[in-house]
Scaffold this motif. Structure first.
Motif, short mmCIF file in Angstrom:
data_model
loop_
_atom_site.label_atom_id
_atom_site.label_comp_id
_atom_site.label_asym_id
_atom_site.label_seq_id
_atom_site.Cartn_x
_atom_site.Cartn_y
_atom_site.Cartn_z
N ALA A 290 -13.92 -4.32 -5.36
CA ALA A 290 -14.16 -2.88 -5.41
C ALA A 290 -14.59 -2.43 -6.80
CB ALA A 290 -12.89 -2.14 -4.97
N VAL A 291 -13.93 -2.96 -7.83
CA VAL A 291 -14.30 -2.61 -9.20
C VAL A 291 -15.74 -3.03 -9.49
CG1 VAL A 291 -13.83 -3.08 -11.63
CG2 VAL A 291 -11.94 -2.68 -10.06
N TRP A 292 -16.10 -4.23 -9.05
CA TRP A 292 -17.44 -4.76 -9.27
C TRP A 292 -18.52 -3.87 -8.65
CZ3 TRP A 292 -19.36 -9.60 -6.17
CH2 TRP A 292 -20.66 -9.94 -6.59
N LEU A 293 -18.33 -3.46 -7.40
CA LEU A 293 -19.37 -2.76 -6.66
C LEU A 293 -19.27 -1.24 -6.74
CD1 LEU A 293 -19.43 -5.00 -3.46
CD2 LEU A 293 -20.87 -5.18 -5.51
N ALA A 294 -18.20 -0.72 -7.32
CA ALA A 294 -17.98 0.73 -7.34
C ALA A 294 -19.14 1.53 -7.94
CB ALA A 294 -16.68 1.05 -8.08
N PRO A 295 -19.79 1.10 -9.02
CA PRO A 295 -20.87 1.91 -9.61
C PRO A 295 -22.07 2.12 -8.69
CG PRO A 295 -20.07 0.32 -11.21
CD PRO A 295 -19.46 -0.05 -9.90
N LEU A 296 -22.18 1.34 -7.61
CA LEU A 296 -23.31 1.54 -6.70
C LEU A 296 -23.32 2.95 -6.12
CD1 LEU A 296 -23.68 -1.77 -4.63
CD2 LEU A 296 -25.44 -0.64 -6.01
N VAL A 297 -22.15 3.48 -5.83
CA VAL A 297 -22.07 4.80 -5.19
C VAL A 297 -22.65 5.88 -6.09
CG1 VAL A 297 -20.53 6.54 -4.22
CG2 VAL A 297 -20.12 4.11 -3.75
N PRO A 298 -22.18 6.07 -7.33
CA PRO A 298 -22.78 7.10 -8.17
C PRO A 298 -24.26 6.85 -8.49
CG PRO A 298 -21.24 5.75 -9.43
CD PRO A 298 -21.04 5.42 -7.99
N LEU A 299 -24.67 5.58 -8.58
CA LEU A 299 -26.08 5.29 -8.83
C LEU A 299 -26.95 5.79 -7.69
CD1 LEU A 299 -25.95 1.67 -10.35
CD2 LEU A 299 -26.61 3.78 -11.53
N VAL A 300 -26.51 5.57 -6.46
CA VAL A 300 -27.28 6.02 -5.30
C VAL A 300 -27.29 7.55 -5.23
CG1 VAL A 300 -27.34 6.07 -2.78
CG2 VAL A 300 -26.90 3.92 -3.97
N VAL A 301 -26.13 8.16 -5.49
CA VAL A 301 -26.02 9.61 -5.41
C VAL A 301 -26.90 10.30 -6.46
CG1 VAL A 301 -24.45 11.57 -5.72
CG2 VAL A 301 -23.73 9.58 -4.37
N VAL A 302 -26.88 9.79 -7.69
CA VAL A 302 -27.58 10.44 -8.80
C VAL A 302 -29.07 10.11 -8.82
CG1 VAL A 302 -27.73 10.64 -11.31
CG2 VAL A 302 -25.50 10.54 -10.19
N PHE A 303 -29.42 8.84 -8.60
CA PHE A 303 -30.80 8.42 -8.80
C PHE A 303 -31.56 8.13 -7.50
CE2 PHE A 303 -28.46 7.14 -12.63
CZ PHE A 303 -29.16 7.87 -13.59
N GLY A 304 -30.88 8.00 -6.40
CA GLY A 304 -31.55 7.74 -5.13
C GLY A 304 -31.56 6.28 -4.76
N LEU A 305 -31.61 6.02 -3.46
CA LEU A 305 -31.50 4.65 -2.96
C LEU A 305 -32.64 3.75 -3.44
CD1 LEU A 305 -29.79 2.82 -1.16
CD2 LEU A 305 -31.20 3.52 0.78
#
Length: 477
Positions: A290-305
């Motif tokens: 979870a720690v490893w993959l957690a930044p994916l969520v804000p990256l998608v939200v802020v910058f787009g898929l």
């Protein structure tokens, strides 16, 4: 390989009392280094200073970094003995991702548990990461300036010496018999001449070590040596300075007066405080995934898929999970340039810095997952002789792999022209002797003498080589 107690059969360098060991899956709270009281464990502040020293001196890729860790943790401070250090190295060489970083995490975990592993791994990777940000910025802003290639000329020449010394030092400690020497040579030839993939080399070496152990175990045992005198109920050989080759596992067992102290390494406590449990392992795996993959969520939200940062995050997460070898620090540079050239709505330099940060996170975070999940079992199985023999062969292969890296790098840096010889299925890159660069040779040899014989630190030597390279390349020196 390790954590279980072994009654009176404790060997020098194992670092644990001989008591009844619980089965794997049960918890354990009685682990303590032989002859060391709890207040003699390594202070956390001292460990932090040591990891800062390791990070500051970690030049020369995985080979140089591993050599520096051994110098700081085993030789200088005697916190971990040779035997345990090599077992940790064996395990990390089987893992995907940056093996030197994983080794730092493993050693930090041994000394101070999970927090120790996090601190050691973070401090270890920070200088290289910052250097990649700096180099990336210099490259995109000043790549036409002649001083930049001159600077790297001196650095590359000095790194040859660092890698060479690492091969020599690691080889002396690990190639304790003819089989292991043969494995190292075979690994070098397989990679340099036949481009055999790193995972295949490592797995093949492990099989050779395991088969070698099985064949030796079927032969009659040699006569037992004379009985050693006893200290506190445990046999101790009179020749404490001798290094004895273990003919069963192929490993070298250090004498009791080695740098790690009389039969123990006083720092090894925290990582061995409890035996692994399946429930604890599952919890650790979930948390660190979870720690490893957690930044994916804000990256998608802020910058787009479809943004370059999300694309790089997914790509480098995959690289960390399936790739073997080295040069992982360079990935941050690659990601920097990728995001710089495809910034979207961001300033190119900002995009580059964010891209390098994303690459660093998704490349290095898996190290904590692999170590915190697997290291307890590696230690618990440390006295499995067949597994130890297999892993010892893996380390021997690593000597050949590092030698391959040094040979390839040396040919590229020291010679202006190269030719390729093909035959018997091999493809070998050979230097053209007439095109040797005398300046590069002088820097490489000088760096080797400074580090290997004059005892100069790696950072100081690398810095001097960089300035010397600038002087020689620009006609000032």
């Amino acid at each position: 390989m390790g954590g279980p107690d072994r009654g009176s059969d404790t060997r020098p360098g194992d670092g644990l009392h001989g008591t009844d060991a619980p089965a794997v899956g049960e918890e354990r709270t009685d682990v303590e280094p032989v002859g060391v009281q709890p207040d003699e464990t390594v202070p956390f502040r001292e460990a932090i200073r040591a990891w800062v020293a390791v990070a500051a001196a970690s030049f020369g890729g995985p080979a140089g970094q591993i050599a520096v860790m051994h110098q700081q943790v085993v030789e200088r401070r005697a916190w971990v003995d040779d035997d345990r250090f090599l077992n940790a190295l064996n395990y990390t060489m089987l893992l995907p991702g940056p093996e030197a970083h994983q080794l730092a995490v493993y050693l930090g975990w041994l000394l101070h548990g999970t927090l120790g592993g996090v601190v050691a791994g973070t401090l270890f990777v920070l200088p290289g990461f910052v250097a990649m940000l700096l180099f990336g910025t210099i490259y995109v802003l000043f790549r036409s300036a002649p001083v930049v290639p001159a600077l790297f000329f001196g650095l590359k020449a000095a790194v040859i010496a660092v890698v060479f010394l690492a091969v020599v030092r690691l080889g002396r400690r690990t190639l304790s018999n003819a089989l292991l020497v043969a494995v190292a040579v075979a690994a070098f030839v397989a990679m340099y001449a036949y481009a055999v993939p790193f995972p295949a080399v490592v797995l093949g070496a492990g099989v050779v070590g395991w088969v070698g152990y099985r064949l030796r175990s079927t032969t009659p045992a040699a006569p037992a040596p004379p009985a050693a005198h006893t200290v506190d109920g445990e046999g101790v050989d009179d020749d404490r300075d001798a290094d004895a080759a273990d003919t069963t596992t192929g490993r070298t067992v250090r004498g009791a007066s080695s740098t790690a102290g009389p039969g123990h390494a006083p720092g090894v406590t925290a990582g061995l405080a409890r035996r692994p449990t399946w429930r604890g392992t599952a919890r650790t795996a979930v948390v660190w995934t979870a720690v490893w993959l957690a930044p994916l969520v804000p990256l998608v939200v802020v910058f787009g898929l479809g943004s370059v940062l999300v694309t790089e995050a997914v790509f480098f997460a995959g690289v960390a999970a399936v790739s073997f070898g080295g040069a992982y620090a360079a990935l941050a540079f690659v990601a920097f340039l990728g995001a710089f050239r495809n910034p979207g709505g961001l300033d190119p330099l900002v995009a580059g810095l964010l891209g390098a940060t994303v690459a660093g996170w998704f490349t290095y975070l898996p190290s904590y997952l692999w170590i915190f999940v697997g290291a307890p079992y590696v230690e618990a199985l440390r006295e499995n002789e067949a597994l130890s023999a297999a892993l010892s062969a893996v380390t021997a292969a690593v000597v050949g792999v590092i030698a391959n890296l040094g040979a390839w790098f040396g040919v590229q840096v020291l010679f202006a022209e190269r030719l390729t010889w093909t035959g018997v299925g091999a493809r070998v890159v050979l230097p053209v002797a007439a095109t040797v660069d005398p300046a590069a040779v002088v820097i490489a040899v000088g760096a080797g003498v400074a580090i290997g014989y004059l005892g100069q630190s790696i950072p100081r030597t690398i810095g001097a080589a960089a300035f010397l390279g600038i002087g020689l390349q620009m006609g000032v020196g």
